[in-house]
Design a protein around this motif. Structure first.
Motif, short mmCIF file in Angstrom:
data_model
loop_
_atom_site.label_atom_id
_atom_site.label_comp_id
_atom_site.label_asym_id
_atom_site.label_seq_id
_atom_site.Cartn_x
_atom_site.Cartn_y
_atom_site.Cartn_z
N ASN A 7 0.82 -1.22 0.00
CA ASN A 7 0.00 0.00 0.00
C ASN A 7 0.85 1.26 0.00
OD1 ASN A 7 -1.51 2.27 1.58
ND2 ASN A 7 -3.11 0.97 0.67
N HIS A 8 1.85 1.32 0.87
CA HIS A 8 2.71 2.52 0.90
C HIS A 8 4.01 2.25 1.63
CE1 HIS A 8 0.43 2.99 4.76
NE2 HIS A 8 1.56 3.51 5.21
N ILE A 9 4.93 3.18 1.42
CA ILE A 9 6.15 3.26 2.22
C ILE A 9 6.00 4.50 3.09
CG2 ILE A 9 8.63 3.72 2.15
CD1 ILE A 9 8.71 2.11 -0.45
N VAL A 61 3.87 7.12 -1.26
CA VAL A 61 4.81 7.46 -0.21
C VAL A 61 3.99 8.24 0.83
CG1 VAL A 61 6.90 8.73 0.40
CG2 VAL A 61 6.73 7.60 -1.84
N GLU A 62 4.02 7.76 2.06
CA GLU A 62 3.32 8.43 3.16
C GLU A 62 4.35 9.29 3.89
OE1 GLU A 62 0.37 6.58 6.35
OE2 GLU A 62 2.44 6.11 6.84
N LEU A 63 4.21 10.60 3.78
CA LEU A 63 5.15 11.51 4.44
C LEU A 63 4.64 11.83 5.83
CD1 LEU A 63 5.84 13.94 1.45
CD2 LEU A 63 7.38 12.16 2.33
N HIS A 86 10.71 4.89 7.17
CA HIS A 86 10.31 4.58 8.56
C HIS A 86 9.59 3.24 8.64
CE1 HIS A 86 7.35 4.91 11.92
NE2 HIS A 86 8.41 5.33 12.56
N HIS A 87 8.70 2.95 7.69
CA HIS A 87 8.00 1.66 7.69
C HIS A 87 7.51 1.34 6.29
CE1 HIS A 87 4.56 4.50 8.35
NE2 HIS A 87 3.89 3.64 7.60
N VAL A 88 7.08 0.09 6.13
CA VAL A 88 6.47 -0.32 4.87
C VAL A 88 5.10 -0.90 5.24
CG1 VAL A 88 7.52 -2.63 4.93
CG2 VAL A 88 6.84 -1.64 2.73
N THR A 135 6.87 -2.92 10.14
CA THR A 135 5.91 -3.32 9.12
C THR A 135 4.50 -2.98 9.57
OG1 THR A 135 7.39 -5.11 8.46
CG2 THR A 135 5.10 -5.27 7.74
N GLU A 136 3.80 -2.23 8.73
CA GLU A 136 2.40 -1.89 8.97
C GLU A 136 1.55 -2.85 8.15
OE1 GLU A 136 1.47 2.16 7.88
OE2 GLU A 136 -0.64 1.96 8.42
N ILE A 137 0.53 -3.38 8.80
CA ILE A 137 -0.42 -4.26 8.12
C ILE A 137 -1.76 -3.52 8.09
CG2 ILE A 137 -1.62 -6.47 8.21
CD1 ILE A 137 1.40 -6.74 7.63
CO CO Z 1 1.86 4.01 7.19
#
Ligand code: CO
Length: 144
Positions: A7-9, A61-63, A86-88, A135-137
């Protein structure tokens, strides 16, 4: 675990407006959402949409800029003052099933599923249990 779309980084930044300018002027991004504050995470957030192939949705990309130094992203920036990855985040069809599956194999899930920046349920898994990557789910948003 049923791996879905990436979904995003998540990228932490000490200066969200400077990062938006960078993605627009240096990287050529043409689709960047309005920043908003996500109080529960103590961050100001926006999304840089990257185009996909053949009209499909790309990824994001999530800033993230912390609104308080004493927050998860604020503390991370203290150790990484330039900011950076920071996370994926990966999507799953069922957030509660994914949590149970991670926990069954001893992965440390950080907190209960909660509403994230995309308005859908998310949780994070400890980087030390994920090859060094926070890791974000995320439950796949409706309409995807
Ligand atoms: Co996120």
């Amino acid at each position: 675990m049923k791996l879905g779309r990436m979904n995003h980084i998540g990228v932490a930044t000490p200066d969200l407006d400077a990062s938006i300018t960078f993605y627009r002027d240096v990287m050529g991004a043409t689709d960047i959402t309005e920043p908003f504050v996500l109080d529960s995470q103590k961050v100001r957030v926006c999304f840089v949409n990257t185009p996909g192939e053949g009209g499909t949705a790309g990824t994001q990309v999530e800033l993230l800029q912390p609104t308080e130094a004493d927050s998860a992203v604020g503390k991370w920036l203290e150790k990484n003052p330039l900011g950076g990855q920071h996370h994926v985040c990966f999507e799953v069809p069922d957030i509660h099933a994914a949590k149970a599956e991670f926990e069954a194999i001893g992965k440390r899930v950080l907190g209960e599923p909660r509403i994230g920046a995309h308005g859908t349920l998310i949780f994070f898994v400890h980087p030390k249990d994920m090859g060094g990557m926070l890791t974000e789910i995320m439950e796949t948003p409706n309409g995807h």
